[in-house]
Design an enzyme around this catalytic site. Sequence first.
Site, short mmCIF file in Angstrom:
data_model
loop_
_atom_site.label_atom_id
_atom_site.label_comp_id
_atom_site.label_asym_id
_atom_site.label_seq_id
_atom_site.Cartn_x
_atom_site.Cartn_y
_atom_site.Cartn_z
N CYS A 89 -19.01 -6.91 4.07
CA CYS A 89 -18.20 -5.74 4.14
C CYS A 89 -17.03 -5.62 3.35
O CYS A 89 -16.39 -6.47 3.45
CB CYS A 89 -17.90 -5.38 5.75
SG CYS A 89 -17.31 -4.06 5.95
N CYS A 130 0.26 5.17 6.61
CA CYS A 130 -0.21 5.09 8.03
C CYS A 130 0.74 4.44 8.85
O CYS A 130 1.39 3.57 8.64
CB CYS A 130 -1.42 4.22 7.85
SG CYS A 130 -2.57 4.54 6.63
N CYS A 133 0.85 -1.19 0.01
CA CYS A 133 -0.13 -0.13 -0.06
C CYS A 133 1.05 1.33 0.04
O CYS A 133 1.82 1.28 0.64
CB CYS A 133 -0.81 0.08 1.01
SG CYS A 133 -2.15 1.19 1.28
N ARG A 148 -17.92 -1.99 18.08
CA ARG A 148 -17.21 -3.16 17.38
C ARG A 148 -15.85 -3.27 18.46
O ARG A 148 -14.94 -2.45 18.16
CB ARG A 148 -16.88 -3.33 16.07
CG ARG A 148 -18.33 -3.46 15.43
CD ARG A 148 -18.00 -3.11 13.80
NE ARG A 148 -17.35 -4.24 13.18
CZ ARG A 148 -17.86 -5.25 12.87
NH1 ARG A 148 -19.03 -5.55 13.12
NH2 ARG A 148 -17.13 -6.48 12.29
N CYS A 157 -19.21 1.64 8.22
CA CYS A 157 -18.39 1.18 9.20
C CYS A 157 -17.18 2.14 9.51
O CYS A 157 -16.42 2.25 8.50
CB CYS A 157 -18.25 -0.14 8.94
SG CYS A 157 -17.07 -1.03 10.16
N CYS A 187 -15.94 -9.62 6.08
CA CYS A 187 -15.43 -8.37 5.99
C CYS A 187 -13.98 -8.90 5.19
O CYS A 187 -13.37 -9.76 5.54
CB CYS A 187 -14.86 -7.79 7.16
SG CYS A 187 -16.50 -7.29 8.28
N CYS A 205 0.32 0.67 10.29
CA CYS A 205 0.03 -0.20 9.30
C CYS A 205 1.32 -1.04 8.89
O CYS A 205 2.34 -0.45 8.05
CB CYS A 205 -0.77 0.13 8.11
SG CYS A 205 -1.37 -1.13 7.24
#
Length: 333
Positions: free
Chosen positions: A140, A70, A66, A272, A200, A109, A73
């Site tokens: 999801c 972030c 990616c 959640r 979400c 998900c 991550c």
Amino acid sequence: MQALSTVGDVVQEKPCDAQWTLDAARELYNLPLNDLLFRSHTLHRTKFNANEVQLSKLLNIKTGGCPEDCGYCSQSVHASGVAASKLMNLDDVLLEARKARESGATRYCMGAAWRSPKPRDEPAIVAMVKGVKSLGLETCMTLGMLSSAQAETFADAGLDYYNHNIDTSERFYPEVITTRSFADRLKTLANVREAGIKVCSGGIIGMGETPDDRIDMLVTLANLPEPPESVPINLLIPMPGTRMANLEPVDPIEFIRIIALARLMMPASSVRLTAGRTTMSDEMQALCFFAGANSIFVGDTLLTAANPGNDRDSNLLARLGMTATSLEIPGER
């Protein structure tokens, strides 16, 4: 929109046009813990079965590579340790979805380590959504940023939920991510909502933010034109090779306060309990459920991090006298 006020020990929902302020939310957060939990648990019981937890399974359908930076991550190219992979094929995704259904999950998900989906990948995503829905599972996706056209495409395929966390407060956001803005996050949420997909969106606790940053994150979510139907609250898992690998752990009581506050501010949403449960004691998780958390991810992994296995979760729920939300499979009664 829904919010609420508290007068003494009575919990009352505010009119739909009410807006949360940081001061009002902070006042709740700073209550004596017993008072905070009493209020959140009392409200929770008016909206949900307090002894039922919804189970979800998260599958990494495309790992690593990616371009976003972030700080938490391990799948970012700016981190180290996770090799990039290609998008999984449909048959393998559906095989894992069947396993998830057999383990008691009612929502499936699927996450891909992208800045945003490329046009060439959209047909495969559409096929995955349709295939998983045919198994009777809620669907999801979390694929990064979405344009309005992409959101419409996935809505037409029948996607139930789209996950796109705002992560933290707008103030602290540049300390976490520099390759996209807080406004970019909110734009994707707006595109998803306008397409008719349930939202979400939540955040991560423990990235070096202040308590006010955590509270303000919830203020942002609660003050959206319509609050998210699903609010994941993650406890940072310090991943090797990331900028946040060596941060100090969060006080469990502070985390529980955020769970309770999320319940109070978004009473109709599923709260959640997501990443970080491997480091939580059973007692901490039990207090999170009491505070208003009513959904968890099951399985041994959560993207690239460890997650409590099904045996530990089943044992914990049994000891607490709690049950998992049941799934009605098409064609079965």
